[in-house]
Design a protein around this motif. Sequence first.
Motif, short mmCIF file in Angstrom:
data_model
loop_
_atom_site.label_atom_id
_atom_site.label_comp_id
_atom_site.label_asym_id
_atom_site.label_seq_id
_atom_site.Cartn_x
_atom_site.Cartn_y
_atom_site.Cartn_z
N GLY A 161 4.47 -13.05 9.17
CA GLY A 161 5.82 -12.24 9.35
C GLY A 161 5.35 -10.75 9.54
O GLY A 161 4.44 -10.33 9.92
N HIS A 162 6.14 -9.93 8.61
CA HIS A 162 5.69 -8.59 8.54
C HIS A 162 4.74 -8.24 7.35
O HIS A 162 4.52 -6.89 7.04
N GLN A 163 4.51 -9.21 6.52
CA GLN A 163 4.00 -8.98 5.28
C GLN A 163 2.46 -9.32 5.34
O GLN A 163 2.11 -10.27 6.09
N VAL A 164 1.66 -8.14 4.92
CA VAL A 164 0.23 -8.07 5.07
C VAL A 164 -0.46 -7.93 3.95
O VAL A 164 -0.07 -7.03 3.17
N THR A 165 -1.32 -8.73 3.52
CA THR A 165 -2.27 -8.69 2.47
C THR A 165 -3.62 -8.44 2.69
O THR A 165 -4.39 -9.19 3.60
N VAL A 166 -4.30 -7.37 2.41
CA VAL A 166 -5.74 -6.90 2.77
C VAL A 166 -6.60 -6.86 1.40
O VAL A 166 -5.87 -6.80 0.31
N VAL A 204 -9.25 5.03 2.41
CA VAL A 204 -9.89 3.97 2.84
C VAL A 204 -8.99 3.59 4.37
O VAL A 204 -7.81 3.35 4.09
N THR A 205 -9.57 3.95 5.34
CA THR A 205 -8.72 3.86 6.64
C THR A 205 -9.26 2.58 7.38
O THR A 205 -10.04 1.62 6.75
N GLY A 206 -8.46 2.25 8.52
CA GLY A 206 -8.54 1.05 9.31
C GLY A 206 -7.74 -0.33 8.74
O GLY A 206 -8.08 -1.48 9.30
N LEU A 207 -6.68 -0.16 8.07
CA LEU A 207 -5.97 -1.32 7.84
C LEU A 207 -5.47 -1.96 9.36
O LEU A 207 -5.28 -1.19 10.12
N PRO A 208 -5.50 -3.21 9.20
CA PRO A 208 -5.43 -3.88 10.56
C PRO A 208 -3.69 -3.72 11.14
O PRO A 208 -3.77 -3.88 12.19
N LYS A 228 -23.68 3.38 -3.08
CA LYS A 228 -23.00 3.93 -4.22
C LYS A 228 -21.23 3.87 -3.72
O LYS A 228 -20.80 2.92 -2.66
N ASN A 229 -20.43 4.43 -4.43
CA ASN A 229 -19.11 4.27 -4.39
C ASN A 229 -18.39 2.79 -4.06
O ASN A 229 -17.68 2.69 -2.97
N THR A 230 -19.08 1.80 -4.89
CA THR A 230 -18.66 0.45 -4.49
C THR A 230 -17.17 0.18 -5.14
O THR A 230 -16.99 0.53 -6.07
N ILE A 231 -16.32 -0.35 -4.24
CA ILE A 231 -14.81 -0.68 -4.83
C ILE A 231 -14.58 -2.04 -4.17
O ILE A 231 -15.08 -2.63 -3.26
N MET A 232 -13.53 -2.70 -4.81
CA MET A 232 -12.93 -3.89 -4.31
C MET A 232 -11.54 -3.69 -4.65
O MET A 232 -11.12 -3.29 -5.81
N LEU A 233 -10.71 -3.86 -3.81
CA LEU A 233 -9.34 -3.59 -3.62
C LEU A 233 -8.57 -4.40 -3.00
O LEU A 233 -8.93 -5.50 -2.20
N THR A 234 -7.13 -4.59 -3.22
CA THR A 234 -6.20 -5.56 -2.77
C THR A 234 -4.97 -4.81 -2.71
O THR A 234 -4.42 -3.99 -3.55
N ALA A 235 -4.22 -4.94 -1.61
CA ALA A 235 -3.01 -4.34 -1.25
C ALA A 235 -2.12 -5.44 -0.54
O ALA A 235 -2.67 -6.15 0.56
N THR A 236 -0.74 -5.41 -0.81
CA THR A 236 0.01 -6.26 0.16
C THR A 236 1.29 -5.28 0.34
O THR A 236 1.92 -4.34 -0.33
#
Length: 150
Positions: free
Chosen positions: A45-50, A70-74, A138-146
């Motif tokens: 639906g309208h909910q996106v998890t990246v 961090v740019t480029g979200l779908p 360098k600048n290594t990151i793991m992230l999640t957003a909903t």
Amino acid sequence: DFGSGASTTLDDYEEGTWTPVFAPSGGSFTALTMNVVAARYVKIGHQVTVNCYIQTTNLDTTGASGQVMVTGLPYGNAGSNNFVATHIGYAIDWTEAPAGGYVNQSSTQIVLNKRFASITGSLSPMDVNGLNTASGSKNTIMLTATYNSF
């Protein structure tokens, strides 16, 4: 009856990959090479998890200023006054490692935050000086957003 009929049909489901890139809020990096280890999304639906696992292998911040994003979200984040917290599970090899972030309102970008003063200090947007410009991974990151899309 649960689980049958048109009212239980999922008609808006999508999953795929996306291309996250570090970017400054002002100017641009002179050089940037990203290593996207993994970057996936699910939209229902309208909910996106990246989620993503990214790092730089070459970075020159000359010409860049302001906040690290961090740019480029779908999909874009829905509407004004719609800030959504980002979970950071891993961050290593930064000059000042991010401790959190948020999906910016009405945008396709995540603003990274750092701890302002001490372990108990508040979070504030980190600037480009927090990025490690040494060569190698360098600048290594793991992230999640909903968040909710437009």
